[in-house]
Design a protein around this motif. Structure first.
Motif, PDB file in Angstrom:
ATOM      1  N   GLY A  95      -2.245   8.550   6.352  1.00  0.00           N
ATOM      2  CA  GLY A  95      -1.252   7.605   5.839  1.00  0.00           C
ATOM      3  C   GLY A  95       0.156   8.179   5.751  1.00  0.00           C
ATOM      4  N   TYR A 102      -4.128   2.795  -4.407  1.00  0.00           N
ATOM      5  CA  TYR A 102      -5.498   2.676  -3.904  1.00  0.00           C
ATOM      6  C   TYR A 102      -6.443   3.005  -5.077  1.00  0.00           C
ATOM      7  CZ  TYR A 102      -9.565   3.401  -0.958  1.00  0.00           C
ATOM      8  OH  TYR A 102     -10.820   3.321  -0.406  1.00  0.00           O
ATOM      9  N   TYR A 127      -8.643  17.732   3.747  1.00  0.00           N
ATOM     10  CA  TYR A 127      -9.134  16.826   4.775  1.00  0.00           C
ATOM     11  C   TYR A 127      -9.779  17.661   5.864  1.00  0.00           C
ATOM     12  CZ  TYR A 127      -6.442  13.508   2.175  1.00  0.00           C
ATOM     13  OH  TYR A 127      -5.987  12.734   1.158  1.00  0.00           O
ATOM     14  N   ALA A 166       1.675   9.774  -3.171  1.00  0.00           N
ATOM     15  CA  ALA A 166       0.441   8.981  -3.280  1.00  0.00           C
ATOM     16  C   ALA A 166      -0.600   9.640  -4.184  1.00  0.00           C
ATOM     17  CB  ALA A 166      -0.153   8.746  -1.890  1.00  0.00           C
ATOM     18  N   GLN A 167      -0.548  10.973  -4.300  1.00  0.00           N
ATOM     19  CA  GLN A 167      -1.557  11.676  -5.103  1.00  0.00           C
ATOM     20  C   GLN A 167      -0.984  12.243  -6.393  1.00  0.00           C
ATOM     21  OE1 GLN A 167      -3.780  14.516  -2.772  1.00  0.00           O
ATOM     22  NE2 GLN A 167      -4.313  13.019  -1.219  1.00  0.00           N
ATOM     23  N   GLY A 214      -2.305  -1.358  -3.133  1.00  0.00           N
ATOM     24  CA  GLY A 214      -0.976  -1.541  -3.716  1.00  0.00           C
ATOM     25  C   GLY A 214      -0.163  -0.283  -3.504  1.00  0.00           C
ATOM     26  N   ILE A 237       5.546   4.346   2.604  1.00  0.00           N
ATOM     27  CA  ILE A 237       6.149   5.343   3.491  1.00  0.00           C
ATOM     28  C   ILE A 237       6.809   4.654   4.684  1.00  0.00           C
ATOM     29  CG2 ILE A 237       5.637   7.319   5.003  1.00  0.00           C
ATOM     30  CD1 ILE A 237       3.353   7.979   2.953  1.00  0.00           C
ATOM     31  N   THR A 248      -2.680  16.712   5.209  1.00  0.00           N
ATOM     32  CA  THR A 248      -2.484  15.502   4.413  1.00  0.00           C
ATOM     33  C   THR A 248      -3.376  14.408   4.975  1.00  0.00           C
ATOM     34  OG1 THR A 248      -0.841  13.894   3.606  1.00  0.00           O
ATOM     35  CG2 THR A 248      -0.534  14.707   5.857  1.00  0.00           C
ATOM     36  N   PHE A 249      -3.295  13.235   4.344  1.00  0.00           N
ATOM     37  CA  PHE A 249      -4.003  12.052   4.826  1.00  0.00           C
ATOM     38  C   PHE A 249      -3.193  11.418   5.958  1.00  0.00           C
ATOM     39  CE2 PHE A 249      -4.796   7.370   4.088  1.00  0.00           C
ATOM     40  CZ  PHE A 249      -6.050   7.365   4.660  1.00  0.00           C
ATOM     41  N   SER A 276       0.852  -1.199   0.000  1.00  0.00           N
ATOM     42  CA  SER A 276       0.000   0.000   0.000  1.00  0.00           C
ATOM     43  C   SER A 276       0.883   1.244   0.000  1.00  0.00           C
ATOM     44  CB  SER A 276      -0.888   0.037   1.252  1.00  0.00           C
ATOM     45  OG  SER A 276      -0.102   0.289   2.404  1.00  0.00           O
ATOM     46  N   GLY A 277       0.237   2.392  -0.136  1.00  0.00           N
ATOM     47  CA  GLY A 277       0.968   3.655  -0.061  1.00  0.00           C
ATOM     48  C   GLY A 277       1.493   3.916   1.338  1.00  0.00           C
ATOM     49  N   THR A 278       0.684   3.568   2.318  1.00  0.00           N
ATOM     50  CA  THR A 278       1.109   3.739   3.709  1.00  0.00           C
ATOM     51  C   THR A 278       2.355   2.896   3.978  1.00  0.00           C
ATOM     52  OG1 THR A 278      -1.218   4.012   4.283  1.00  0.00           O
ATOM     53  CG2 THR A 278       0.299   3.640   6.104  1.00  0.00           C
ATOM     54  N   LYS A 289      -6.932   6.516  -6.572  1.00  0.00           N
ATOM     55  CA  LYS A 289      -5.767   7.326  -6.948  1.00  0.00           C
ATOM     56  C   LYS A 289      -5.681   7.418  -8.475  1.00  0.00           C
ATOM     57  CE  LYS A 289      -4.887   8.016  -2.790  1.00  0.00           C
ATOM     58  NZ  LYS A 289      -3.973   7.752  -1.707  1.00  0.00           N
TER      59      LYS A 289
END
Ligand SMILES: *Cc1c(COP(=O)(O)O)cnc(C)c1O
Length: 368
Positions: free
Chosen positions: A89, A184, A312, A160-161, A195, A65, A86-87, A60-62, A187
């Motif tokens: 994550g 995700y 957010y 991620a974005q 992923g 990181i 930010t998110f 995943s993106g998380t 995205k």
């Protein structure tokens, strides 16, 4: 009345349905469902697309990181400088490693970390700088790189974005020591499940991350590091290989939609449109405006069948999960203001003119 959705993943899937189904079927027949040939192929293609020496697929993106920070040796008592707008994550991995997220307020125009403020927050404990390329536009990575080399502190880019975004002709995620990506589904390059990916030009980091994603074992059952289970699924990699061929086209379509919003909304005094900093080519993962009476506008648009998003609503320094780090309301006024004022409009490559006109008309009517 047809809804105008914030995202629509279905239209994209229909457009490439046969290719996707063929790719997925191939993986199903291969009998290899995690890592394997399709992941190796996607990593090679992604590295080539990004212009990076190495790429590693993760879960995943998380995780991208988390594994990046782990590879840099971030641990207890260290500090990681990042953005509060930010998110979660972005920040969760810092907390998991026992390090302190040290926030720097955002630039109110780009919503990205304000580089001139980073210097003031650097201490002996600073182990990494973690800028976020929010909404699909590169943060001021040139200024950040300069600070990074001055102090010898590595940079992990939360990309991620922003898959495919450019700054001075170079892809977001390839400026720093490590670039972290998310696939995700919503995205701009989205899989059909979770992923992520890490890119780097540094061989030693590449090798460490390859070991970290498989439980820290270079040789099965012999664990040299406290690693993770963070493998990319073979099916997701096969899907991503198909989609990667179209990503430039889709990103271009997003820019074109953004151009239309820009042209038609620029005369409305009560909203501020996205500001694109010089030398940036954004990909508009999200099209974020700053709006007077944001919540009332969102409600009114919803009534017209126009879906919007708030990315957010609560900045990271005010999250309950961060109680204990001593942050309070008022610490990062620009991030807090963005949380109250920003609204994202429908944005995806297949968005039609008619749908955009509906969005635009609904905004006009609200402010009339
Ligand atoms: C989506 C996202 C993440 C996390 O990615 P996942 O794949 O959902 O784990 C991290 N940072 C930002 C800015 C994101 O938008």
């Amino acid at each position: 009345m047809n809804r105008v959705p914030l995202f629509n993943m279905n239209l994209q899937r229909q457009a490439i349905r046969l290719e996707i189904e063929r790719a997925v079927k191939e993986v199903l027949n291969s009998g290899q469902y995690v890592l394997g040939e399709s992941v190796r192929r996607f990593e090679k293609e992604a590295a080539h697309f990004l212009g990076s020496r190495y790429a590693v697929g993760v879960a995943s993106g998380t995780d991208a990181i988390l594994l990046s920070l782990t590879a840099l040796g971030v641990s207890r008592a260290d500090e990681v400088i990042t953005s509060p707008h930010t998110f979660f994550g972005t920040v969760g991995p810092v907390l998991h490693l026992g390090a302190k997220p040290v926030f720097v307020d955002i630039d109110p125009q780009t919503y990205n970390i304000a580089p001139q403020e980073i210097r003031k927050k650097i201490s002996k404990k600073t182990k990494a700088i973690l800028p976020v390329h929010l909404y699909g536009q590169c943060a001021d990575i040139v200024a950040i790189k300069k600070i990074s080399s001055e102090y010898g502190i590595p940079v992990v880019e939360d990309t991620a974005q922003a898959f495919g975004a450019l700054r001075e002709g170079k892809r977001a995620g390839t400026w720093g020591d490590l670039g972290a990506f998310s696939f995700y589904p919503t995205k701009n390059l989205g899989a059909y499940g979770d992923g992520g990916l890490i890119c780097t030009n540094r061989r030693s980091l590449f090798e460490r991350i390859r070991v970290l994603r498989v439980q820290g074992a270079r040789r099965k059952y012999f664990h040299e590091l406290a690693g993770y289970n963070s493998r990319l699924d073979s099916i997701q990699a096969a899907v991503l290989s198909v989609k990667l061929k179209y990503i430039d086209r889709w990103n271009e379509a997003r820019r074109e939609k953004a151009g239309f919003y820009q042209e038609k909304l620029k005369n409305i005094q009560q909203i501020i449109l996205p500001y694109i900093a010089p030398k940036n080519v954004p990909i508009y993962h999200l099209y974020a405006i700053r709006a007077k009476k944001r919540d009332a506008l969102a409600k009114s648009l919803a009534k017209q069948g126009v879906e919007t998003g708030v990315y957010y609503p609560l900045p990271q320094h005010l999250q309950k999960a961060l109680i204990g780090w001593g942050y309070q309301k008022g610490d990062f006024p620009e991030a807090e203001r963005a949380a109250h004022e920003t609204l994202t409009l429908p944005m995806f490559p297949e968005l039609t003119r008619q749908q955009q006109e509906r969005v635009i008309q609904s905004i006009r009517e609200f402010y009339l």
